[in-house]
Design a protein around this motif. Structure first.
Motif, mmCIF file in Angstrom:
data_model
loop_
_atom_site.group_PDB
_atom_site.id
_atom_site.type_symbol
_atom_site.label_atom_id
_atom_site.label_comp_id
_atom_site.label_asym_id
_atom_site.label_seq_id
_atom_site.Cartn_x
_atom_site.Cartn_y
_atom_site.Cartn_z
ATOM 1 N N UNK A 208 15.604 8.753 1.488
ATOM 2 C CA UNK A 208 15.556 8.029 0.324
ATOM 3 C C UNK A 208 14.396 8.525 -0.424
ATOM 4 N N UNK A 209 14.300 8.590 -1.767
ATOM 5 C CA UNK A 209 13.192 9.165 -2.526
ATOM 6 C C UNK A 209 12.708 7.834 -3.631
ATOM 7 N N UNK A 210 11.709 7.519 -3.410
ATOM 8 C CA UNK A 210 10.979 6.497 -4.180
ATOM 9 C C UNK A 210 11.003 7.160 -5.871
ATOM 10 N N UNK A 211 11.558 6.611 -6.465
ATOM 11 C CA UNK A 211 11.587 7.211 -8.120
ATOM 12 C C UNK A 211 11.335 6.159 -9.238
ATOM 13 N N UNK A 212 10.267 6.369 -9.905
ATOM 14 C CA UNK A 212 9.783 5.559 -10.783
ATOM 15 C C UNK A 212 10.643 5.624 -12.053
ATOM 16 N N UNK A 213 11.236 4.528 -12.378
ATOM 17 C CA UNK A 213 11.954 4.361 -13.803
ATOM 18 C C UNK A 213 10.848 3.578 -14.743
ATOM 19 N N UNK A 214 10.318 4.414 -15.561
ATOM 20 C CA UNK A 214 9.098 3.893 -16.368
ATOM 21 C C UNK A 214 9.645 2.980 -17.520
ATOM 22 N N UNK A 215 10.842 3.073 -17.545
ATOM 23 C CA UNK A 215 11.339 2.205 -18.798
ATOM 24 C C UNK A 215 11.930 0.827 -18.418
ATOM 25 N N UNK A 216 12.536 0.640 -17.064
ATOM 26 C CA UNK A 216 13.294 -0.550 -17.000
ATOM 27 C C UNK A 216 12.583 -1.102 -15.759
ATOM 28 N N UNK A 217 11.755 -0.418 -14.929
ATOM 29 C CA UNK A 217 11.119 -0.964 -13.573
ATOM 30 C C UNK A 217 9.939 -0.076 -13.523
ATOM 31 N N UNK A 218 9.053 -0.152 -14.453
ATOM 32 C CA UNK A 218 7.848 0.658 -14.331
ATOM 33 C C UNK A 218 6.651 0.229 -13.248
ATOM 34 N N UNK A 219 6.652 1.103 -12.408
ATOM 35 C CA UNK A 219 5.346 0.680 -11.214
ATOM 36 C C UNK A 219 5.950 -0.046 -9.994
ATOM 37 N N UNK A 220 7.427 0.006 -9.885
ATOM 38 C CA UNK A 220 7.732 -0.623 -8.915
ATOM 39 C C UNK A 220 7.324 -0.058 -7.445
ATOM 40 N N UNK A 221 6.772 1.145 -7.244
ATOM 41 C CA UNK A 221 6.608 1.613 -6.133
ATOM 42 C C UNK A 221 4.681 2.038 -6.144
ATOM 43 N N UNK A 222 4.333 1.428 -6.937
ATOM 44 C CA UNK A 222 2.590 1.679 -7.398
ATOM 45 C C UNK A 222 2.007 1.293 -5.983
ATOM 46 N N UNK A 223 2.493 0.356 -5.148
ATOM 47 C CA UNK A 223 1.631 -0.061 -4.078
ATOM 48 C C UNK A 223 1.333 1.211 -2.998
ATOM 49 N N UNK A 224 2.352 2.106 -3.250
ATOM 50 C CA UNK A 224 2.389 3.169 -2.265
ATOM 51 C C UNK A 224 2.174 4.511 -3.130
ATOM 52 N N UNK A 225 2.956 4.487 -4.210
ATOM 53 C CA UNK A 225 3.276 5.667 -4.977
ATOM 54 C C UNK A 225 1.647 6.416 -5.370
ATOM 55 N N UNK A 226 0.787 5.373 -5.885
ATOM 56 C CA UNK A 226 -0.550 5.895 -6.261
ATOM 57 C C UNK A 226 -1.581 5.393 -5.319
ATOM 58 N N UNK A 227 -0.978 5.283 -3.958
ATOM 59 C CA UNK A 227 -2.115 4.624 -3.022
ATOM 60 C C UNK A 227 -1.906 5.354 -1.523
ATOM 61 N N UNK A 228 -2.310 6.245 -1.598
ATOM 62 C CA UNK A 228 -2.164 7.186 -0.202
ATOM 63 C C UNK A 228 -2.570 6.324 1.209
ATOM 64 N N UNK A 229 -3.675 5.510 1.070
ATOM 65 C CA UNK A 229 -3.913 4.830 2.118
ATOM 66 C C UNK A 229 -2.932 3.895 2.719
ATOM 67 N N UNK A 230 -1.934 3.444 1.970
ATOM 68 C CA UNK A 230 -1.081 2.344 2.272
ATOM 69 C C UNK A 230 0.216 3.078 2.704
ATOM 70 N N UNK A 231 0.170 4.618 2.654
ATOM 71 C CA UNK A 231 1.437 5.526 3.080
ATOM 72 C C UNK A 231 1.106 5.637 4.663
ATOM 73 N N UNK A 232 2.126 5.116 5.421
ATOM 74 C CA UNK A 232 2.088 5.247 6.729
ATOM 75 C C UNK A 232 3.039 6.571 7.001
ATOM 76 N N UNK A 233 2.120 8.053 7.313
ATOM 77 C CA UNK A 233 2.816 9.199 7.236
ATOM 78 C C UNK A 233 3.369 9.181 8.665
ATOM 79 N N UNK A 234 4.601 9.355 8.871
ATOM 80 C CA UNK A 234 5.222 9.590 10.252
ATOM 81 C C UNK A 234 5.227 11.019 10.510
ATOM 82 N N UNK A 235 4.617 11.378 11.719
ATOM 83 C CA UNK A 235 4.315 12.903 12.133
ATOM 84 C C UNK A 235 5.162 12.883 13.712
ATOM 85 N N UNK A 236 6.095 13.516 13.853
ATOM 86 C CA UNK A 236 6.608 13.492 15.298
ATOM 87 C C UNK A 236 5.709 13.939 16.349
ATOM 88 N N UNK A 237 5.673 13.208 17.254
ATOM 89 C CA UNK A 237 4.524 13.625 18.356
ATOM 90 C C UNK A 237 3.114 13.079 18.288
#
Length: 344
Positions: A208-237
């Motif tokens: 799944x790729x969060x993809x910004x549609x800047x015309x009809x749904x701009x900023x839908x993922x800004x809470x994580x897309x422009x906010x690295x501290x809100x990204x829970x990066x999963x790393x095995x082990x």
């Protein structure tokens, strides 16, 4: 550029580059669309796979993302709405020498194509599925999609959507896909890593790729897309931590639920260690539910990767066995055989 991929012809020894995978077609997405970044990333990953262009196939359905095959200098098939996984399954079964990609959107894959998507994943057909999730129907000018949030106001839901949205990663894990990941269109290195891993997976790989549609749904993922501290990066082990200074973590409660904790106030062994290769998808599913919609801390990365027999391999083995036992058969004989009847 790498030195692993080559092409046929007089310059067979010349390493392929990103440019070799860019077609001469004019790219027709809205200026600023997240699809551009994904396309550039996929074209950039191709040379590193070491697969000749004639052995690559991109299959799409309908939607903005479905234009993808036009822009790849490979074989491609712009097919019909929601049916790309079914067509890709047929290609991968009959031509196991080919590397098959499916490019689809949240509307195409999870609405009309939901049936085909889940069955391709449960069968473990050999393909890499890229689902561009922009939480909207962009091509038809902004109707709510299966991933739009509750209350979403669009042209088709003027009083707000009443549909509970799909979480695409949860859907894939529920179908027990053998490779499930999530990334973001503008996270170049992270997306490159996920694409490379998925392309090298045997069986169905779903991203799944969060993809910004800047015309009809701009900023839908800004809470994580422009906010690295809100990204829970999963790393095995590794223990699951996140935050500007890794000050938060994920822990498994005695009740069997996951919770976000203050990592500065708990012992290290309290934090959940991510196991992407765990056979049971239950824990990965729980991780996918930490954020049903990306409005808070949201896991991205590889949720699950396990090995399971590939559908096409087993199907072709059955066919070979049948031919060995009963001969190659004849279609005309079959059609004229005793299992036919006539309707008057």
């Amino acid at each position: 550029m790498t030195e692993t991929a080559t092409r046929d012809g007089a310059d067979a020894a010349r390493p392929l580059t990103k440019k070799d995978f860019s077609s001469d077609q004019e790219v027709r997405w809205c200026p600023g669309c997240g699809d551009y970044a994904i396309l550039a990333n996929v074209q950039g990953v191709m040379p590193s796979l070491g697969i000749p262009r004639e052995n690559l196939v991109f299959v799409s359905g309908i939607g903005c993302a479905a234009r993808f095959p036009y822009y790849m200098e490979t074989y491609g098939f712009h097919s019909i709405h929601g049916r790309a996984p079914a067509i890709a399954t047929g290609i991968s079964v009959t031509r196991p020498d080919l590397k098959v990609f499916v490019v689809t959107g949240d509307g195409d894959a999870l609405s009309i194509g939901g049936n085909h998507l889940i069955h391709a994943m449960r069968r473990n057909a050999n393909m890499t599925i890229l689902l561009f999730n922009n939480q909207i129907y962009g091509l038809t000018k902004g109707q709510y999609s299966p991933t739009s949030e509750l209350g979403k106001i669009t042209k088709s839901t003027p009083m707000g959507s009443l549909d509970y949205p799909f979480n695409p990663v949860s859907v894939a894990l529920g179908a027990e896909a053998t490779f499930v990941a999530r990334s973001i269109d503008n996270e170049r290195q992270h997306l490159t890593d996920m694409l490379t891993r998925a392309a090298n997976h045997e069986g169905t790989a779903f991203i799944e790729i969060y993809q910004n549609c800047n015309i009809f749904n701009d900023g839908a993922f800004d809470a994580v897309r422009k906010n690295r501290p809100q990204q829970i990066r999963l790393e095995h082990g590794r223990p699951i931590r996140f935050g500007a200074e890794d000050e938060f973590g994920v822990a498994l409660k005695r009740t069997g639920e996951l919770e976000i904790v203050d990592a500065t106030r708990v012992a290290e062994d309290v934090l959940l260690v991510h196991d992407a290769h765990r056979e049971d998808p239950g824990l990965a599913f729980m991780l996918s539910r930490l954020s049903h919609t990306p409005q808070g801390p949201t896991p991205i990365g590889l949720f699950r990767q396990v090995e399971r027999p590939v559908y096409g391999t087993r199907l072709n083995a059955q066919l070979d066995d049948a031919v060995a036992r009963r001969g190659a058969g004849d279609l005309a004989t079959l059609l004229a055989g005793p299992d036919n009847w006539m309707v008057n």
